[in-house]
Design a protein around this motif. Sequence first.
Motif, PDB file in Angstrom:
ATOM      1  N   GLY A 199       0.826  -1.327  -0.280  1.00  0.00           N
ATOM      2  CA  GLY A 199      -0.215  -0.237   0.369  1.00  0.00           C
ATOM      3  C   GLY A 199       0.836   1.320  -0.426  1.00  0.00           C
ATOM      4  N   PHE A 209      -6.437   4.513   8.081  1.00  0.00           N
ATOM      5  CA  PHE A 209      -5.948   3.978   6.760  1.00  0.00           C
ATOM      6  C   PHE A 209      -4.919   5.085   6.313  1.00  0.00           C
ATOM      7  CE2 PHE A 209     -10.061   1.731   5.303  1.00  0.00           C
ATOM      8  CZ  PHE A 209      -9.560   0.729   6.147  1.00  0.00           C
ATOM      9  N   LEU A 260      -4.533  -5.831   5.942  1.00  0.00           N
ATOM     10  CA  LEU A 260      -4.155  -4.457   6.336  1.00  0.00           C
ATOM     11  C   LEU A 260      -3.429  -5.109   7.927  1.00  0.00           C
ATOM     12  CD1 LEU A 260      -2.955  -2.117   8.631  1.00  0.00           C
ATOM     13  CD2 LEU A 260      -5.398  -1.478   9.013  1.00  0.00           C
ATOM     14  N   LEU A 300      -9.180   2.727  -0.379  1.00  0.00           N
ATOM     15  CA  LEU A 300      -9.665   1.884   1.199  1.00  0.00           C
ATOM     16  C   LEU A 300     -10.325   2.222   1.530  1.00  0.00           C
ATOM     17  CD1 LEU A 300      -6.401   0.879   0.799  1.00  0.00           C
ATOM     18  CD2 LEU A 300      -6.159   1.346   3.517  1.00  0.00           C
ATOM     19  N   ALA A 357      -1.832   4.399   8.634  1.00  0.00           N
ATOM     20  CA  ALA A 357      -1.307   2.375   7.983  1.00  0.00           C
ATOM     21  C   ALA A 357      -0.635   2.877   6.580  1.00  0.00           C
ATOM     22  CB  ALA A 357      -2.760   1.840   7.790  1.00  0.00           C
ATOM     23  N   VAL A 369       0.349  -3.097   4.502  1.00  0.00           N
ATOM     24  CA  VAL A 369      -1.453  -2.547   4.150  1.00  0.00           C
ATOM     25  C   VAL A 369      -0.750  -3.434   2.517  1.00  0.00           C
ATOM     26  CG1 VAL A 369      -2.699  -1.544   2.264  1.00  0.00           C
ATOM     27  CG2 VAL A 369      -1.885  -0.529   4.955  1.00  0.00           C
TER      28      VAL A 369
END
Length: 155
Positions: free
Chosen positions: A13, A49, A76, A21, A52, A62
């Motif tokens: 991610g 999010f 996650l 997300l 993260a 992620v």
Amino acid sequence: MTPAAPRLSLRPGQPGDLPFLQSLAPRLVASAPAWRDRAAMLAEYDELFTAALTDPEPGSAVLVALLDGQSAGFTLLYWHPHDQGVFIKDLAVSADAEGQGVGRFLLTAIEEWGRQQGAQEIMLKTSWFNARAREFYAAVGFREDHVALVLRLDG
């Protein structure tokens, strides 16, 4: 001529994945019990999010699944070295990608990620009311272990 099977790929991610997300957060709260405040849960996901993707905790990841190059799902994860386990905090697949193997692809990636960490098990929580998710996880080998009971103190 038959069309080529959809291609799945995976990548870490990135901060630019935040809107994707966030777009899946409603799917994560859809099966919450009626007494849960879904708006508050969605707000918590915005913060979770963002952190993260921009300031990840040590031992977290992620992973974003791509279906033919387009974001199709994510997970996650958190590594818990003391328990030698991986905790799946969230896993979601876009409605457009459902039924195309994205969820199973993500679970395979999670297993690989966990093995690289030295994990002995993978754990997750899902809503008791989310029968579809419980069936999906059971079909790939997850077994029910704990029951969480909640007493709200704020009303």
